[in-house]
Scaffold this active site. Structure first.
Site, short mmCIF file in Angstrom:
data_model
loop_
_atom_site.label_atom_id
_atom_site.label_comp_id
_atom_site.label_asym_id
_atom_site.label_seq_id
_atom_site.Cartn_x
_atom_site.Cartn_y
_atom_site.Cartn_z
N TYR A 98 -16.35 25.85 -63.59
CA TYR A 98 -17.05 26.75 -64.52
C TYR A 98 -16.08 27.46 -65.45
O TYR A 98 -16.41 27.69 -66.63
CB TYR A 98 -17.89 27.76 -63.73
CG TYR A 98 -19.19 27.17 -63.23
CD1 TYR A 98 -20.22 26.87 -64.11
CD2 TYR A 98 -19.38 26.89 -61.88
CE1 TYR A 98 -21.41 26.32 -63.66
CE2 TYR A 98 -20.56 26.35 -61.42
CZ TYR A 98 -21.57 26.05 -62.31
OH TYR A 98 -22.74 25.51 -61.86
N GLY B 155 -17.35 13.01 -64.37
CA GLY B 155 -17.75 13.96 -65.41
C GLY B 155 -19.22 14.33 -65.39
O GLY B 155 -19.71 14.96 -66.34
N ASN C 237 -15.46 28.85 -52.92
CA ASN C 237 -15.70 27.54 -53.53
C ASN C 237 -14.79 27.41 -54.77
O ASN C 237 -15.24 27.50 -55.91
CB ASN C 237 -17.16 27.38 -53.92
CG ASN C 237 -17.52 25.95 -54.27
OD1 ASN C 237 -16.64 25.11 -54.50
ND2 ASN C 237 -18.80 25.65 -54.33
N VAL D 214 -23.71 16.90 -57.06
CA VAL D 214 -23.57 15.50 -57.46
C VAL D 214 -23.39 14.66 -56.22
O VAL D 214 -22.69 15.06 -55.28
CB VAL D 214 -22.37 15.30 -58.42
CG1 VAL D 214 -22.18 13.83 -58.77
CG2 VAL D 214 -22.56 16.13 -59.69
#
Length: 257
Positions: free
Chosen positions: A230, A194, A223, A186
């Protein structure tokens, strides 16, 4: 930093016919791009795309990339994310340009494949507004790849070491489909809204729509933000696979049932 890791991607060189100065989603950098791309044209209106499958939330829309300019912007966004923590590297800009060139070519090749595994580049774009018209370059704020692949006979997860019988069927109709998420990132200026979680949700629903029984993703072991994201979305570590990949510093995550 990108939210997940792609364990195996082939890259190809692409001949570039013109050098442009463009503004990316996060900063102004000289970018080499094919001459036929027009980054200053407006983002296409929703009714022109004829896409039934999309996810709208807030001021954004998640959908399949359709324009070459969207593929290029997605490639450049991935390049920026990949080198985000190495801005002081004197060669960082050159590396990013090279990465973007190769990723654009690879994206087009993977998305246009007619045979074998299906791969789709998804983008999060700013929703069109009557008063504000965004250009393609300024519109794309997130991207990921979703591929629909097949488990080999006897596998319970991708890459599992199994002993196949000497004579076995290679008919894919009898193999189980799974979705594989990769290259999620992103734009820095659009984070904490979001977007990443919505893109994952859209990828999951798209995978199931294409007949996938499971969804997997690789994440680098260091990470932590990606792992937390996730896990929040329902993914769990595949212990056997992660043990096999310990030397490569990556974890395989699977969407829980």
């Amino acid at each position: 930093m990108s939210a997940n890791w792609n364990p195996s991607q082939t890259r190809e060189q692409m001949e570039i016919s013109k050098e442009l100065r463009t503004v990316s989603a996060t900063e102004s950098v000289p970018v080499v791009a094919p001459a036929e791309l027009q980054f200053d044209k407006p983002q296409p209106q929703d009714q022109m795309l004829f896409q039934e499958n999309r996810l709208q939330f807030g001021q954004f829309v998640v959908r399949r990339a359709v324009l070459d300019e969207e593929y290029w912007t997605a490639a450049w966004l991935r390049a920026e994310s990949h080198w985000e923590d190495r801005r002081n590297d004197r060669f960082a800009d050159n590396y990013k340009r090279k990465f973007a060139e190769q990723e654009y070519n690879a994206l087009k090749r993977r998305s246009n494949t007619q045979l074998g595994d299906k791969c789709t580049c998804m983008v999060a774009v700013k929703k069109e507004n009557r008063d504000v018209k965004h250009t393609v370059l300024k519109s794309v704020v997130g991207t990921l790849d979703l591929s629909i692949q097949y488990l080999s006979q006897g596998e319970t997860f991708p890459g599992e070491r199994v002993k196949n019988p000497l004579f076995c069927s290679i008919d894919r109709k009898s193999c189980r489909r799974y979705g594989y998420i990769s290259n999620l990132c992103v734009a820095k200026s659009a984070r904490r809204q979001g977007i990443a979680s919505k893109m994952i949700l859209f990828a999951i629903s798209s995978a199931k729509r294409d007949g996938a029984e499971q969804v997997f993703v690789h994440v680098h072991r260091f990470n932590t933000p990606a792992q937390e994201l996730y896990h929040k979305m329902g993914f769990q570590m595949v212990e056997a696979a992660s043990f096999d990949k310990s030397n490569e510093q990556i974890y395989l995550l699977q969407l829980g049932s």
